[in-house]
Write a protein that holds these residues in place. Structure first.
Motif, PDB file in Angstrom:
ATOM      1  N   SER A 191       0.838  -1.215   0.000  1.00 35.16           N
ATOM      2  CA  SER A 191       0.000   0.000   0.000  1.00 35.16           C
ATOM      3  C   SER A 191       0.866   1.256   0.000  1.00 35.16           C
ATOM      4  CB  SER A 191      -0.923   0.011   1.226  1.00 35.16           C
ATOM      5  OG  SER A 191      -1.870  -1.018   1.122  1.00 35.16           O
ATOM      6  N   ASN A 192       1.953   1.228   0.774  1.00 34.07           N
ATOM      7  CA  ASN A 192       2.872   2.371   0.804  1.00 34.07           C
ATOM      8  C   ASN A 192       3.535   2.580  -0.559  1.00 34.07           C
ATOM      9  OD1 ASN A 192       2.291   2.865   3.485  1.00 34.07           O
ATOM     10  ND2 ASN A 192       4.042   1.694   4.246  1.00 34.07           N
ATOM     11  N   ILE A 193       3.904   1.496  -1.211  1.00 33.36           N
ATOM     12  CA  ILE A 193       4.512   1.591  -2.546  1.00 33.36           C
ATOM     13  C   ILE A 193       3.509   2.193  -3.526  1.00 33.36           C
ATOM     14  CG2 ILE A 193       5.296   0.215  -4.533  1.00 33.36           C
ATOM     15  CD1 ILE A 193       6.575  -1.725  -2.492  1.00 33.36           C
ATOM     16  N   ARG A 194       2.274   1.723  -3.476  1.00 33.89           N
ATOM     17  CA  ARG A 194       1.246   2.227  -4.393  1.00 33.89           C
ATOM     18  C   ARG A 194       0.985   3.717  -4.160  1.00 33.89           C
ATOM     19  NH1 ARG A 194      -3.714  -1.642  -4.852  1.00 33.89           N
ATOM     20  NH2 ARG A 194      -3.949  -0.445  -6.747  1.00 33.89           N
ATOM     21  N   LYS A 195       0.966   4.149  -2.901  1.00 32.81           N
ATOM     22  CA  LYS A 195       0.777   5.567  -2.581  1.00 32.81           C
ATOM     23  C   LYS A 195       1.937   6.388  -3.119  1.00 32.81           C
ATOM     24  CE  LYS A 195      -1.856   4.747   1.632  1.00 32.81           C
ATOM     25  NZ  LYS A 195      -1.777   4.663   3.103  1.00 32.81           N
ATOM     26  N   LYS A 196       3.143   5.878  -2.952  1.00 34.34           N
ATOM     27  CA  LYS A 196       4.339   6.571  -3.427  1.00 34.34           C
ATOM     28  C   LYS A 196       4.312   6.730  -4.941  1.00 34.34           C
ATOM     29  CE  LYS A 196       9.386   6.097  -3.377  1.00 34.34           C
ATOM     30  NZ  LYS A 196      10.490   5.221  -2.978  1.00 34.34           N
ATOM     31  N   ILE A 197       3.928   5.672  -5.634  1.00 34.35           N
ATOM     32  CA  ILE A 197       3.850   5.726  -7.097  1.00 34.35           C
ATOM     33  C   ILE A 197       2.772   6.702  -7.534  1.00 34.35           C
ATOM     34  CG2 ILE A 197       3.247   4.372  -9.160  1.00 34.35           C
ATOM     35  CD1 ILE A 197       4.614   1.946  -7.751  1.00 34.35           C
ATOM     36  N   ALA A 198       1.616   6.653  -6.859  1.00 30.97           N
ATOM     37  CA  ALA A 198       0.512   7.540  -7.200  1.00 30.97           C
ATOM     38  C   ALA A 198       0.887   9.017  -6.987  1.00 30.97           C
ATOM     39  CB  ALA A 198      -0.717   7.195  -6.379  1.00 30.97           C
ATOM     40  N   SER A 199       1.677   9.294  -5.957  1.00 31.31           N
ATOM     41  CA  SER A 199       2.056  10.684  -5.671  1.00 31.31           C
ATOM     42  C   SER A 199       3.038  11.224  -6.698  1.00 31.31           C
ATOM     43  CB  SER A 199       2.652  10.800  -4.261  1.00 31.31           C
ATOM     44  OG  SER A 199       3.926  10.197  -4.215  1.00 31.31           O
TER      45      SER A 199
END
Length: 193
Positions: free
Chosen positions: A183-191
């Motif tokens: 989830s943290n990776i996905r948030k980082k990519i989305a940002s």
């Protein structure tokens, strides 16, 4: 029911129509409902399977109770526990349907019959085994040398149709990370977008 299997065979080797029919008749069709198992840890794997419809995960549960997904198998993929199938020893793996699925299964006895009576079938399985070894070697190298983020990005690029069918927990188990870390990776990519 065997049309996809016939196309898969033709992509690897050339068989006559008769040889193809003889080989395909060696398979047993099986329907598996979502969350049902084709194989459980401790059972001897008595088949090699071809996924005609649906989605499976092949996984192991480690001593800490964490799932480690070896691979997912969707339409036009083969599934088995090759160790258990070959050595006729208890499996360390689970093969679970993630969707309602249809598979074609061949037994060891029928596979040996095919080897003896349809010599080109040995080439089919040799070619598939080589491709599997290449994929596993590349995955091992990636797991040792790439970050979880880059592995996640590559998984999305390589299997875009598969990502849509899997939960975050299943993808995380494949990548060898926790769901929270994913989830943290996905948030980082989305940002970054």
């Amino acid at each position: 029911m065997t049309e996809l299997l016939k196309k898969n065979i033709a992509a690897h080797i050339s068989l006559s129509e008769n040889e193809t029919e003889v080989f395909c008749r060696l398979f047993e069709q099986k329907t598996i409902t979502k969350k049902s198992f084709l194989l459980r840890e401790g059972e001897v794997c008595k088949f090699e399977g071809f996924v005609n419809k649906g989605l499976f995960r092949v996984y192991h549960i480690d001593q800490n109770g964490f799932e480690q997904v070896l691979y997912f198998a969707t339409e036009n993929w083969w599934i088995t526990d090759i160790d258990s199938f070959t050595t006729e020893t208890p499996s360390q793996l689970f093969i679970e349907a993630l969707e309602d699925s249809e598979v074609l299964l061949i037994s060891k006895k029928d596979k040996e019959f095919a080897y003896a009576n349809l010599p080109k079938i040995e080439k089919l399985f040799r070619v598939m085994t080589q491709k599997t070894h290449v994929a596993l070697q590349r995955r091992m190298i990636d797991n040792l040398s790439k970050t979880a983020e880059s592995r996640y990005i590559e998984f999305n690029e390589k299997y875009p149709q598969l990502v849509q069918r899997l939960s975050n927990i299943q993808v995380a188990a494949y990548l060898g990370i926790t769901n929270v870390f994913l989830s943290n990776i996905r948030k980082k990519i989305a940002s970054k977008k």
